[in-house]
Design a protein around this motif. Structure first.
Motif, short mmCIF file in Angstrom:
data_model
loop_
_atom_site.label_atom_id
_atom_site.label_comp_id
_atom_site.label_asym_id
_atom_site.label_seq_id
_atom_site.Cartn_x
_atom_site.Cartn_y
_atom_site.Cartn_z
N VAL A 61 -23.71 51.16 0.60
CA VAL A 61 -25.05 50.74 0.18
C VAL A 61 -25.01 49.27 -0.22
CG1 VAL A 61 -26.94 51.10 -1.46
CG2 VAL A 61 -25.65 53.06 -0.58
N TYR A 62 -25.80 48.45 0.44
CA TYR A 62 -25.85 47.02 0.14
C TYR A 62 -26.79 46.78 -1.05
CZ TYR A 62 -23.41 46.25 4.56
OH TYR A 62 -22.47 46.26 5.57
N ASP A 63 -26.98 45.52 -1.38
CA ASP A 63 -27.74 45.15 -2.57
C ASP A 63 -29.24 45.27 -2.30
OD1 ASP A 63 -28.71 44.07 -4.90
OD2 ASP A 63 -27.21 42.49 -5.00
N SER A 84 -28.50 52.53 -8.66
CA SER A 84 -27.70 51.78 -9.63
C SER A 84 -27.25 52.67 -10.79
CB SER A 84 -28.51 50.59 -10.19
OG SER A 84 -28.92 49.74 -9.17
N ASP A 99 -24.63 55.03 -9.71
CA ASP A 99 -23.38 54.30 -9.53
C ASP A 99 -22.67 54.06 -10.87
OD1 ASP A 99 -21.33 52.90 -8.31
OD2 ASP A 99 -22.48 51.04 -8.06
N LYS A 145 -22.57 40.28 -8.99
CA LYS A 145 -22.46 41.27 -10.06
C LYS A 145 -23.13 40.83 -11.36
CE LYS A 145 -18.43 43.77 -8.40
NZ LYS A 145 -17.22 44.48 -8.81
N LEU A 201 -21.55 55.35 -1.59
CA LEU A 201 -22.12 54.21 -2.33
C LEU A 201 -21.55 52.88 -1.83
CD1 LEU A 201 -22.10 55.66 -5.97
CD2 LEU A 201 -24.13 54.95 -4.67
N LYS A 202 -20.31 52.91 -1.36
CA LYS A 202 -19.68 51.70 -0.83
C LYS A 202 -20.46 51.14 0.36
CE LYS A 202 -15.21 51.99 -0.61
NZ LYS A 202 -13.85 52.30 -0.10
N GLN A 206 -28.46 45.51 7.17
CA GLN A 206 -27.87 46.01 5.93
C GLN A 206 -28.82 46.96 5.21
OE1 GLN A 206 -26.72 42.66 3.52
NE2 GLN A 206 -25.00 42.11 4.83
N THR A 247 -17.76 50.37 -10.43
CA THR A 247 -18.97 50.54 -9.62
C THR A 247 -18.68 50.20 -8.17
OG1 THR A 247 -19.65 48.27 -10.12
CG2 THR A 247 -20.50 50.00 -11.55
N THR A 261 -21.42 49.33 -6.00
CA THR A 261 -22.50 48.48 -5.50
C THR A 261 -22.70 47.29 -6.43
OG1 THR A 261 -24.30 49.56 -6.73
CG2 THR A 261 -23.68 50.54 -4.60
N SER A 274 -28.11 50.93 4.48
CA SER A 274 -28.21 51.43 3.10
C SER A 274 -29.14 52.63 3.02
CB SER A 274 -28.73 50.31 2.17
OG SER A 274 -27.86 49.20 2.20
#
Length: 875
Positions: free
Chosen positions: A336-338, A542, A545, A122, A333-334, A358, A286, A288, A362
């Motif tokens: 969706v990975y980075d 982002s 989110d 984060k 959104l949960k 991943q 958030t 993500t 996403s």
């Protein structure tokens, strides 16, 4: 050098280029360190220090770590601010003539970490470059290697602004040009505890020149190019995910210095240095990791353009109204990975098949996210998602190629689906049929020999074998069994047929694994082509989110949409401190109003300790920050100006690193506000002057109030225990007294936490000490001392008045009598009663005057006595 062995000479030659790093020197299955590196690493990592013969007269200190677990040790060193150079064998030891060739393949530093526990999902992991120029400006560029984000700016008006920017971005490492003066180095490093690195080269390879082409100033180009050059030199690989350096200006955002952000606890608390209890902790709904990072960036840099703020507000308003769609949005959104860091890992070459799964999952959420937002039917939200790119071709490729649950390793096969590649399927079929043949062989041999425990097995050393326990060896009567290995309780054999099939199976397995690795690398290279699209997608997701996060918090906390005005007017009804309210619970928190306009520029706040003065001041600042990042605010009504800067001087803290006392820190923070604030700024000053003697402190506090009032005109909240300062309301037309109310109940102090007009009449310091449960004997003694001090103060006040009067020009009795008559409180009881009813305090005062028989005194004595009483009353 000649005294050492060839291997140690090689080590020293490599080490010469990496003097400021630990050199992890690959020897077989270990990374070894020698000389001073070994001594220091053994202490920092708590591993055994040994020694070896290096060819010289004395043995060489040595320590090492296994290569397969080296990442844990590297993380420990990086976390402590060190650098680690990874030196690998670059040729096959079997083909080497003499010492195996080795070279550094990567320099890992606090600012270039790509994965591991050292990264916080984060938070960004920034590395910066600082370039001092002769005109006292600094070029500042910074980048997050994990995401590819890169920005650059010019910092003017001295090094303090540079330090504030470094603190804002939270840089872990700073790259400097050689020859930076010691004073600049000291200031850069004293507060931020940075790892310092150096880079002389600023000429980028033509293939990377696009990263700085858009920059319109040479200073900006030099600053960004130095940073990029350092990254390319140390990472020794293509960094395709690095984005073009984006120019920004500090004054595009609300400006807050290091002290103000710390005092307001925007992203971490003062005591624990952790996130819990900060504004970021309150807001972070958030879903993500990349949204959480953007949220922190927005909190650090509130907007000052009303149109940009209102664009965010509009989306928040729509999301707030559409509860069910917002909940669906959060669930999607949960999943969706980075995306930002996945793209970085692809470019860096350390992505595995699970990472790509991943990525696929996403991307599969993107069409659903787009549809959910578009069903809300609003232009602002439609504009936000119009450019969401699902990268459908890439999603299809990953779906067709990769199995759903691939292994972590990419070099051992089982990554790709059957049917993806014809040749791979052929190898797999051969391997699978061969294994079926092995199983059938085992069945037949058991039947033929009558040995039920006979088994066909495999290991990497001996290949396939037939194992028979020693108790059953007498059943084997055929010469075709060739002994391969003897165990304690069994013998292992091979047969000509088994040996022939083994060759076919192992060749198929080996070729299958090799081909699968090559195919995976090809997929990874294809994904690289999508990096710019993935990075744009990540930015949009982002932002979506963070805005849904604002809507979620605003609904949960009953926040209201703030309006903005150009009249520098603050109107807050039922305002609350957002964090304190969450900790206490909305039912317990006492809300307060705040009104400030052109006639009320400064609020002078008095009241007991612990009554809530600081909380009230902070909530005004936090409300303004929330409004200017586009969130709703904790109030039932809010109409605010847009502040260009926020300054705070709250709390007592020293700065031992730079040798500054609490009072010096207090004065420096006050100076920073006074020198830099404008009429559009917000200033919070809490207990200015308490770090020195009473009269010094009071004099400084009054002078500061007067200076801000006369020369700056910023909206200012000034809390104080110097009750004498409340008299300034009569002298300075834009200063207004307010106080936090409290009451005594059965001898105990009760805080009401309510802001009221006017000044407080007492400080209640001893009452607060009693609330802290100090011993009763101590409390009684404190009250005795307080009574004594007040009596002495009254007596000395009268004496000073007499002395002052005696030193003045002698006046006639008629003149003095005229002055006496003009004193507002010098009336007979009958005269006063005619004009207005007397209060109990006024009656008590007249009784005291009668006892003094003041009319029988000489005019001079009467004047001195009355001036003493007047001063007491004003207190």
């Amino acid at each position: 050098m000649t005294q050492y062995t060839p291997m140690i000479r090689q080590y020293l030659q490599v080490k010469a280029d990496y003097q400021d790093a630990f050199l992890f020197f690959r020897l077989g299955d270990f990374y070894e360190m020698f000389f001073d590196d070994a001594i220091k690493a053994s202490q920092e990592l708590e591993i055994t220090l040994t020694s070896r013969d290096g060819g010289g007269e004395e043995r060489i200190p040595m320590c090492g770590v296994p290569y397969h677990s080296a990442s844990n040790y590297i993380e420990q060193l990086i976390d402590k601010g060190y650098k680690v150079a990874i030196c690998e064998q670059t040729e096959d030891p079997k083909q080497a003539k003499g010492v195996v060739k080795r070279e550094v393949v990567q320099l890992i530093t606090p600012g270039t970490v790509m994965d591991g526990k050292g990264l916080n999902d984060k938070e960004n992991n920034y590395i910066a470059s600082v370039n001092p120029f002769q005109d006292e400006t600094f070029g500042l560029a910074y980048s997050d290697l994990t995401t590819g984000e890169s920005k650059v700016t010019l910092v003017t008006e001295g090094i303090q602004n540079l330090l504030n920017e470094l603190a804002t971005i939270g840089a872990k490492e700073v790259v400097l040009p050689p020859g930076v003066d010691e004073e600049t180095l000291r200031k850069i490093n004293e507060r931020n505890d940075l790892t310092l690195s150096y880079e002389n080269e600023t000429s980028l390879d033509p293939s990377f020149s696009h990263l700085v082409e858009s920059l319109d100033q040479e200073k900006l180009k030099v600053s960004a190019a130095r940073l990029f050059q350092y990254l390319f030199r140390t990472q020794k690989r293509s960094l395709d995910h690095l984005q073009e350096a984006e120019t920004y200006h500090i004054y595009q955002y609300m400006k807050m210095d290091y002290y103000s952000k710390r005092n307001l606890e925007l992203t971490e608390t003062i005591r624990s240095k952790g996130k819990k209890g900060s504004l970021l902790w309150l807001l972070d709904e958030t879903m993500t990791a990349m949204g959480a990072r953007l949220l922190k960036q927005w909190i650090d840099r509130p907007l000052i353009q009303v149109k940009e703020i209102q664009k965010r507000q509009t989306v928040v308003e729509v999301l707030l109204e559409r509860f069910f769609e917002r909940q669906d949005l959060r669930e999607r959104l949960k999943e969706v990975y980075d995306l930002e860091r996945l793209a970085g890992r692809v470019a860096f070459g350390n992505v595995n098949a699970r990472d790509l799964i991943q990525l696929k999952k996403s991307l599969q959420q993107v069409p659903v996210l787009k549809h959910l937002v578009q069903t809300m039917g609003n232009e602002a939200t439609d504009a936000l998602v119009s450019d969401l790119d699902p990268c459908e071709d890439l999603t299809d490729l990953l779906e067709q190629a990769l199995v759903e649950n691939p292994p972590l390793s990419i070099k051992e096969g089982s990554l790709l689906r059957d049917g993806y590649h014809e040749e791979l399927d052929q190898y797999r079929d051969a391997s699978k049929n061969g294994k079926s043949w092995i199983a059938e062989l085992e069945r037949k041999e058991r039947e033929r020999t009558g040995i039920r425990s006979l088994k066909v097995g495999f290991n990497r050393v001996f290949g396939y074998y037939i194992e028979v326990t020693k108790a059953n060896l007498h059943h084997l009567k055929e010469d075709r069994y060739e002994r391969k290995q003897t165990l304690t309780n069994a013998e292992r054999f091979i047969t000509p047929e088994l040996k022939e099939k083994e060759s076919i199976i192992l060749q198929a397995n080996e070729k299958s694994v090799e081909l699968e690795y090559e195919l995976f690398i090809g997929i990874r290279e294809t994904v690289k082509e999508y990096i710019p699209r993935l990075q744009k997608l990540a930015r949009l997701v982002s932002e979506l989110d963070v805005l849904q996060c604002f809507a979620t918090v605003s609904e949960k906390r009953h926040y209201t949409k703030p309006a903005f005005n150009d009249e520098r007017r603050i109107t807050l009804h039922d305002g609350r401190h957002p964090v304190v309210e969450k900790v206490m619970g909305a039912q317990e928190y006492v809300p307060n109003d705040c009104f400030m306009d052109a006639e009320r520029e400064m609020l002078l706040i008095t009241g007991p300790n612990m009554s809530g003065k600081s909380t009230y001041m902070r909530q005004i600042a936090l409300t303004s920050i929330l409004a200017q990042i586009g969130c709703y605010v904790p109030a039932s009504k809010a109409d605010l100006p847009v502040f260009d800067q926020v300054f705070t001087r709250i709390g007592a803290a020293d700065d031992l690193i730079s040798g500054q006392s609490t009072f010096m820190v207090e004065m420096l923070e006050a100076k920073n506000a006074i020198v830099n604030a404008t009429q559009q700024s917000l200033i919070l000053f809490d207990e200015i002057g308490r770090g020195t003697s009473t009269y010094d402190g009071m004099a400084l506090a009054q002078a500061i109030i007067e200076y801000i009032h006369e020369n700056i005109g910023a909206k200012t909240l000034f809390s104080t225990h110097y009750h004498e300062l409340t008299a300034l309301e009569e002298e300075l037309i834009k200063v207004k007294n307010v106080h936090v109310s409290a009451m005594e109940q059965n001898g105990k102090l009760v805080f009401l936490h309510k802001i009221k007009e006017g000044a407080a009449d007492k400080s209640y310091g001893i009452h607060v000490a009693e609330l802290a449960d100090l011993p009763q004997e101590l409390i009684r003694r404190a009250n005795e001392i307080l009574t004594h001090l007040e009596r002495e103060e009254n007596e000395s006040s009268v004496s000073r008045s007499k002395a002052e009067a005696a030193g003045t020009k002698e006046k006639t009795n008629d003149e003095l009598n005229e002055e006496l008559a003009q004193l507002s409180f010098f009336q007979t009881e009958e005269t006063a009663a005619k004009e207005s009813p007397l209060t109990s305090k006024e009656k008590k005062l007249l009784d005291e005057l009668k006892k003094l028989d003041i009319l029988e005194m000489t005019p001079l004595d009467a004047m001195n006595t009355l001036y003493g009483i007047q001063k007491k009353l004003k207190k």
